[in-house]
Write an enzyme that holds these catalytic residues in place. Structure first.
Site, PDB file in Angstrom:
ATOM      1  N   ARG B  53       0.805  -1.206   0.000  1.00 52.60           N
ATOM      2  CA  ARG B  53       0.000   0.000   0.000  1.00 52.60           C
ATOM      3  C   ARG B  53       0.846   1.267   0.000  1.00 52.60           C
ATOM      4  NH1 ARG B  53      -5.236  -1.891   1.922  1.00 52.60           N
ATOM      5  NH2 ARG B  53      -4.388  -3.224   0.280  1.00 52.60           N
ATOM      6  N   THR B  54       1.742   1.340   0.955  1.00 54.23           N
ATOM      7  CA  THR B  54       2.582   2.527   1.073  1.00 54.23           C
ATOM      8  C   THR B  54       3.434   2.694  -0.179  1.00 54.23           C
ATOM      9  OG1 THR B  54       2.629   2.236   3.461  1.00 54.23           O
ATOM     10  CG2 THR B  54       4.314   3.644   2.520  1.00 54.23           C
ATOM     11  N   LYS B  82      24.608  -9.638   0.351  1.00 54.79           N
ATOM     12  CA  LYS B  82      26.058  -9.837   0.290  1.00 54.79           C
ATOM     13  C   LYS B  82      26.761  -9.138   1.435  1.00 54.79           C
ATOM     14  CE  LYS B  82      25.913 -10.268  -4.740  1.00 54.79           C
ATOM     15  NZ  LYS B  82      26.018  -9.485  -5.972  1.00 54.79           N
ATOM     16  N   ARG B 103      11.735   2.202   3.594  1.00 56.70           N
ATOM     17  CA  ARG B 103      11.111   1.403   4.646  1.00 56.70           C
ATOM     18  C   ARG B 103      12.126   0.348   5.078  1.00 56.70           C
ATOM     19  NH1 ARG B 103       5.367  -1.168   5.964  1.00 56.70           N
ATOM     20  NH2 ARG B 103       5.049   1.071   6.099  1.00 56.70           N
ATOM     21  N   HIS B 131       6.320   6.478  11.022  1.00 61.97           N
ATOM     22  CA  HIS B 131       5.744   6.331   9.687  1.00 61.97           C
ATOM     23  C   HIS B 131       4.978   7.618   9.417  1.00 61.97           C
ATOM     24  CE1 HIS B 131       4.135   4.728   6.150  1.00 61.97           C
ATOM     25  NE2 HIS B 131       3.227   3.910   6.604  1.00 61.97           N
TER      26      HIS B 131
END
Lengths: 311, 311, 311
Positions: B53-54, B82, B103, B131
């Site tokens: 969604r975000t 890695k 995020r 957020h």
């Protein structure tokens, strides 16, 4: 430059290389000059194995040229799982795109694929084979930070398995660079690569070392690569070897003030973070250079008469 | 508003918040006014954990501003595997993009990353941390459906683990909203959040309830959150608790005709589908508001002098 | 043509089909005429199961119209995993996009989803249900290579499970095509499909065969489909059956010079690679036709008054 596809940097003459680097420099100096050049162009990305960096860089390059991309996505979600051949896959996707970028785990796959398509195809890595745009961005970074003329470069780390290193070394023979290869014995350049380099170079030095100290002061550029843990059966052996081929602030005292340090990234411990802020560090710039260099290459491929393109 | 990065909504003054919401309202009223504003801009999406969604909302926002995105893809296919540090990853990708959205599962990661890059960075969620764009779109939805002045809001459900709820509650203290928190005892707001809210608010009420009934008639807005099954060791306990904090058509009789019901989505059973068609339901609109709010934020970050951006 | 959504090709009259194909032909002849037509349009891609080809084709189509896409990504990374209903998912994503393309494993899902959204929705495959854009591109390919008038077509391979085949067969009854179905007994058309075809066609032939030989000389078009190994409990049985329903250069001697060979791809061994270079082969062109046909469809849906779209 006349190129239908770019499969290996060995295709490229010194003049071809300089054409790409010159175009990249023009674009780098004035990105807005090409920002709307390919608004109706779609680039197909076919990555049969993961590669964030190379993929994002091509993606960005196409968008900075005004165009767009279509992405095949991961192999898990593709028709490859249903048994489709690479030749079929590229022939389907060339119907969607004006040019293709292919990464595939199998050596030779890019050459084979290029024979089936009429749109320009760029090899973004074919297993142990080639990755020519990495070589071009390395050369561009050397030229921007040092010079391709009268260059003395040291290449350190895993020289045995490093496709990147082999391609760069071959390309540098076009410029008669003095090349020094620094690695533990177990990770030396393959003998056939050394042999080829000696054949290709004219008058320049190709030398191998097991320690950085003896050669560091002479270097214009030090190109560091990652030594992979999985190459060593024994963790202690890895730690010992890896520790000897790292570079930290102490080394810089013996180096030229103008030394340029490069690394294809990702790094783990090969270069100390304290070096990041010095003028020696060129590795982030090197990564960023992937964009103008790939823009230049795409521009040259898309603007040229792309071979027997029938569209 | 002068912002280089947006890491937490706590950075934002009431004036900052109103600047973003006002800009969002302008864009919402006339999207075509900005549809070609950032045609040469590329936004980098770095999602180290999934968030459809975000991510889609930021992606859409950039495209509705005329720009484009490059997506790092999933962590599984990235250099992170890695052993690359986040600081290195963001420094590479800032070379591709004009702004970054991050995020990351680790609290504090966005703050740390923002210190390494010169382009604007927006925190799209850092684990249990912040957020801020969710908070901004919540505030925008409240303002559009009710008012941020003289607001009485109820927040119901899982208040213990809900980052969304904590951020919104803090932000609402800027507007002296009366805030009512409705939850089972086991999912109450953490004590330190309650303490902070009492410190921050001036003259407004901060109250906790274990049942919706007693407070519902007074509410302008009811913000419902999902109670997650995995918080409960026992399925029966979950069913019992979850059942008590659902809202159905019966509840609406006791509510104000103007009650606005919000939910950050996805919902499971917290809100009965029959409420979707009523004028109370604002949760889909709330999700849609992510686009104009993120457009507004990106516009403000990209048009401002983005700090010590050296490009 | 008035369409709010495209859920099944059964919605389409012969006139509707011809409208789409005519528009596709116009676009194919002059793609630049629409290259900037939808610069402010965003298409939402919701693929609940993988489909490289269909997804890339819609993605390309939108971009060739000047627009852009937002992609929900894989189900693993989406809110679906948290228990969100399809009705909620599409209602959230319609807030981001001007039209939606949905692929979902469950039959009937596209119809259901279309009832919840106001923007145009295109079914890109709903399990054993429908895939109308595949049918449209098949019809377009037939029309471009042969003719929809007085057509004699053979359809060979797995006719039992092939959604593609059933849809095409139904659509062809609009044009009174003579249809020949060639398959092993175990993979014949379902009896109800045969019954329906007989009901729908007027005066044309619907016939079944167990061998290609007897009917090949009469065919204008041979449509080959893949026989899936997993349909057979026994590997030997599969090999025997699959081997009988392949087409190679030997067969072409008995065929009309004008025979057009189609295949929805991916193929495995059904068509010998040596046929690729002959004038009979239309399967890559068929795949490529997905782009102009989907461009035409999107253009018709987006330019029309899309029902009760409230934007």
């Amino acid at each position: 430059m006349h190129l239908d596809h770019l499969v290996t940097s060995k295709q490229l003459t010194r003049t071809d290389i300089e054409t790409v680097l010159d175009r990249a420099a023009e674009i780098d100096a004035d990105p807005s000059s090409v920002a709307d050049r390919y608004t109706d162009t779609v680039l197909g990305l076919l990555f049969f194995e993961p590669s964030t960096r190379t993929k994002m860089s091509f993606d960005t390059a196409m968008k900075r040229l005004g165009g767009d991309i279509v992405d095949m996505g991961s192999v898990e979600s593709s028709s490859v799982k249903k048994g489709e051949t690479l030749a079929d896959t590229v022939r389907v996707i060339e119907g969607y795109a004006d040019a293709l970028v292919l990464r595939h785990p199998q050596q030779g796959s890019a050459q084979m694929a290029s024979e089936f398509v009429d749109v320009p195809l760029v090899n973004a890595g074919d297993g142990a084979g080639h990755h020519p745009t990495q070589t071009l961005l390395d050369l561009y970074t050397i030229r921007e930070n040092a010079s391709l003329e009268d260059l003395t470069i040291g290449v350190m780390g895993d020289l045995k398995y490093g496709r990147t290193v082999h391609s760069l070394a071959h390309a540098l023979t076009n410029f008669d660079a003095d090349q020094h290869f620094i690695s533990p014995e177990s990770l030396q350049l393959p003998r056939e690569v050394v042999y080829d380099l000696h054949q290709e170079q004219e008058g320049a030095q190709i030398r191998e070392h097991d320690s950085l100290e003896e050669i560091l002061p002479e270097l214009d550029v030090l190109y560091v690569t990652r030594i992979q843990r999985e190459r060593f059966p024994d963790e202690n052996e890895y730690q010992k070897v890896a520790g000897e081929y790292q570079i930290g602030p102490d080394h810089l005292e013996a180096a030229s003030d103008d030394l340029t340090i490069m690394h294809p990234l990702p790094r783990v411990d090969e270069i100390a973070p304290s070096i990041d802020e010095t003028d020696h560090a060129a590795y982030f710039e090197q990564a960023h250079n992937g964009v103008p260099v790939r823009m230049a290459l795409l521009d040259l491929l898309l603007s040229g008469d792309g071979g027997d393109d029938d569209e």
